[in-house]
Structure formats: structure tokens, C-alpha cells
Design a protein around this motif. Structure first.
Motif, PDB file in Angstrom:
ATOM      1  N   GLN A   1       0.822  -1.216   0.000  1.00 27.63           N
ATOM      2  CA  GLN A   1       0.000   0.000   0.000  1.00 27.63           C
ATOM      3  C   GLN A   1       0.856   1.266   0.000  1.00 27.63           C
ATOM      4  OE1 GLN A   1      -2.932   0.089   3.119  1.00 27.63           O
ATOM      5  NE2 GLN A   1      -3.827   1.995   2.402  1.00 27.63           N
ATOM      6  N   ARG A   2       1.903   1.292   0.777  1.00 23.26           N
ATOM      7  CA  ARG A   2       2.780   2.466   0.851  1.00 23.26           C
ATOM      8  C   ARG A   2       3.399   2.753  -0.515  1.00 23.26           C
ATOM      9  NH1 ARG A   2       7.930   2.530   0.963  1.00 23.26           N
ATOM     10  NH2 ARG A   2       8.158   0.395   1.677  1.00 23.26           N
ATOM     11  N   GLU A   3       3.857   1.714  -1.201  1.00 21.85           N
ATOM     12  CA  GLU A   3       4.461   1.887  -2.524  1.00 21.85           C
ATOM     13  C   GLU A   3       3.438   2.374  -3.546  1.00 21.85           C
ATOM     14  OE1 GLU A   3       7.954  -1.516  -2.299  1.00 21.85           O
ATOM     15  OE2 GLU A   3       5.932  -2.109  -2.881  1.00 21.85           O
ATOM     16  N   THR A   4       2.234   1.819  -3.484  1.00 26.15           N
ATOM     17  CA  THR A   4       1.172   2.225  -4.405  1.00 26.15           C
ATOM     18  C   THR A   4       0.860   3.711  -4.236  1.00 26.15           C
ATOM     19  OG1 THR A   4       0.222   0.003  -4.364  1.00 26.15           O
ATOM     20  CG2 THR A   4      -1.204   1.772  -5.140  1.00 26.15           C
ATOM     21  N   GLY A   5       0.744   4.156  -2.989  1.00 23.51           N
ATOM     22  CA  GLY A   5       0.483   5.575  -2.721  1.00 23.51           C
ATOM     23  C   GLY A   5       1.616   6.451  -3.201  1.00 23.51           C
ATOM     24  N   CYS A   6       2.838   6.006  -2.968  1.00 22.53           N
ATOM     25  CA  CYS A   6       4.016   6.769  -3.404  1.00 22.53           C
ATOM     26  C   CYS A   6       4.057   6.898  -4.924  1.00 22.53           C
ATOM     27  CB  CYS A   6       5.284   6.087  -2.890  1.00 22.53           C
ATOM     28  SG  CYS A   6       6.818   6.914  -3.373  1.00 22.53           S
ATOM     29  N   VAL A   7       3.823   5.798  -5.631  1.00 28.34           N
ATOM     30  CA  VAL A   7       3.829   5.827  -7.097  1.00 28.34           C
ATOM     31  C   VAL A   7       2.737   6.758  -7.606  1.00 28.34           C
ATOM     32  CG1 VAL A   7       3.403   4.462  -9.176  1.00 28.34           C
ATOM     33  CG2 VAL A   7       4.912   3.564  -7.403  1.00 28.34           C
ATOM     34  N   SER A   8       1.570   6.685  -7.006  1.00 27.42           N
ATOM     35  CA  SER A   8       0.458   7.545  -7.420  1.00 27.42           C
ATOM     36  C   SER A   8       0.819   9.019  -7.245  1.00 27.42           C
ATOM     37  CB  SER A   8      -0.788   7.198  -6.615  1.00 27.42           C
ATOM     38  OG  SER A   8      -1.863   8.020  -6.994  1.00 27.42           O
ATOM     39  N   ARG A   9       1.367   9.369  -6.087  1.00 29.24           N
ATOM     40  CA  ARG A   9       1.780  10.764  -5.845  1.00 29.24           C
ATOM     41  C   ARG A   9       2.896  11.187  -6.795  1.00 29.24           C
ATOM     42  NH1 ARG A   9       1.159   8.746  -0.828  1.00 29.24           N
ATOM     43  NH2 ARG A   9       3.400   8.487  -0.499  1.00 29.24           N
ATOM     44  N   CYS A  10       3.827  10.286  -7.048  1.00 21.94           N
ATOM     45  CA  CYS A  10       4.946  10.582  -7.943  1.00 21.94           C
ATOM     46  C   CYS A  10       4.446  10.889  -9.352  1.00 21.94           C
ATOM     47  CB  CYS A  10       5.916   9.393  -7.962  1.00 21.94           C
ATOM     48  SG  CYS A  10       7.372   9.618  -9.001  1.00 21.94           S
ATOM     49  N   VAL A  11       3.549  10.072  -9.856  1.00 25.26           N
ATOM     50  CA  VAL A  11       3.007  10.271 -11.202  1.00 25.26           C
ATOM     51  C   VAL A  11       2.215  11.573 -11.274  1.00 25.26           C
ATOM     52  CG1 VAL A  11       1.378   9.377 -12.912  1.00 25.26           C
ATOM     53  CG2 VAL A  11       3.004   7.831 -11.814  1.00 25.26           C
ATOM     54  N   LYS A  12       1.380  11.828 -10.265  1.00 28.11           N
ATOM     55  CA  LYS A  12       0.600  13.070 -10.238  1.00 28.11           C
ATOM     56  C   LYS A  12       1.505  14.289 -10.226  1.00 28.11           C
ATOM     57  CE  LYS A  12      -3.543  11.253  -8.035  1.00 28.11           C
ATOM     58  NZ  LYS A  12      -4.364  11.240  -6.812  1.00 28.11           N
ATOM     59  N   LYS A  13       2.556  14.232  -9.415  1.00 26.41           N
ATOM     60  CA  LYS A  13       3.481  15.363  -9.326  1.00 26.41           C
ATOM     61  C   LYS A  13       4.213  15.562 -10.650  1.00 26.41           C
ATOM     62  CE  LYS A  13       6.018  16.925  -5.552  1.00 26.41           C
ATOM     63  NZ  LYS A  13       6.952  16.704  -4.436  1.00 26.41           N
ATOM     64  N   PHE A  14       4.646  14.483 -11.252  1.00 26.37           N
ATOM     65  CA  PHE A  14       5.349  14.562 -12.534  1.00 26.37           C
ATOM     66  C   PHE A  14       4.441  15.163 -13.603  1.00 26.37           C
ATOM     67  CE2 PHE A  14       6.918  13.024 -16.577  1.00 26.37           C
ATOM     68  CZ  PHE A  14       8.290  13.126 -16.452  1.00 26.37           C
ATOM     69  N   MET A  15       3.193  14.696 -13.652  1.00 27.20           N
ATOM     70  CA  MET A  15       2.249  15.190 -14.652  1.00 27.20           C
ATOM     71  C   MET A  15       1.914  16.657 -14.414  1.00 27.20           C
ATOM     72  SD  MET A  15       2.032  12.711 -16.662  1.00 27.20           S
ATOM     73  CE  MET A  15       0.742  13.235 -17.750  1.00 27.20           C
ATOM     74  N   ALA A  16       1.734  17.049 -13.164  1.00 31.16           N
ATOM     75  CA  ALA A  16       1.452  18.452 -12.854  1.00 31.16           C
ATOM     76  C   ALA A  16       2.636  19.330 -13.245  1.00 31.16           C
ATOM     77  CB  ALA A  16       1.139  18.613 -11.365  1.00 31.16           C
ATOM     78  N   GLY A  17       3.835  18.856 -12.976  1.00 28.16           N
ATOM     79  CA  GLY A  17       5.023  19.609 -13.367  1.00 28.16           C
ATOM     80  C   GLY A  17       5.144  19.739 -14.871  1.00 28.16           C
ATOM     81  N   SER A  18       4.890  18.656 -15.580  1.00 31.01           N
ATOM     82  CA  SER A  18       4.945  18.691 -17.047  1.00 31.01           C
ATOM     83  C   SER A  18       3.898  19.641 -17.614  1.00 31.01           C
ATOM     84  CB  SER A  18       4.724  17.291 -17.621  1.00 31.01           C
ATOM     85  OG  SER A  18       5.782  16.443 -17.266  1.00 31.01           O
TER      86      SER A  18
END
Length: 89
Positions: free
Chosen positions: A50-67
Motif C-alpha cells: 500500500q505504501r508503494e502504491t500511494g508513493c507511485v500515485s503521488r509521484c506520477v501526479k506530481k510529474f504530470m502536474a510539473g509537465s
């Protein structure tokens, strides 16, 4: 593109599509590598915890928002450049 024949225009568009796809795949590959390296560290199970899933989700969202923000700023800059008269006039 006004001076190109129909065949040359098709060739140009085909090359541009290939270039865009290559850039997209490079960005996607970078995103996957970055988020995996940053978030996944428990290899004792075959699926993400669960911790990894949440981290990946936040990472992707942050990357997409930055892009998205970078794209917006680029478009703003392009709009400003197009609004300015050419040098020497």
C-alpha cells in the motif's frame, strides 16, 4: 509548409509524428524509472504494498502536474514572443 508538395507534407507530418512518439516514450520511460526507483523498495512480495502504491500515485501526479506547468509556461513564452515585433522594426 506552404512550399511543400502533398507528398512532402505527408513525409513531414510522418516524421513529426515519429519524433513526438519518440519524445513521449522517452518521457514515459523516465517517469516509470524515476517513480519505481523512488517508491519501490520491498521485493518480498510480487505486488506493490500500500505504501508503494500511494508513493507511485503521488509521484506520477506530481510529474504530470510539473509537465503541465512547464507546457503552460512554454506556451505563454511563445505567445509573448509572437506578440513582439521582429527586431529592427
Amino acid at each position: 509548409m506552404d512550399g511543400l508538395t502533398a507528398a512532402e507534407q505527408r513525409e513531414f507530418e510522418s516524421r513529426m509524428q515519429k519524433k513526438q512518439m519518440k519524445e513521449f516514450m522517452g518521457m514515459f520511460s523516465h517517469l516509470v524509472s524515476h517513480c519505481f526507483d523512488s517508491c519501490v523498495d520491498d521485493f518480498t512480495t510480487k505486488s506493490l504494498i500500500q505504501r508503494e502504491t500511494g508513493c507511485v500515485s503521488r509521484c506520477v501526479k506530481k510529474f504530470m502536474a510539473g509537465s503541465e506547468r512547464i507546457s503552460q509556461r512554454f506556451q505563454e513564452g511563445q505567445t509573448q514572443m509572437m506578440a513582439q515585433p521582429p527586431p529592427g522594426r
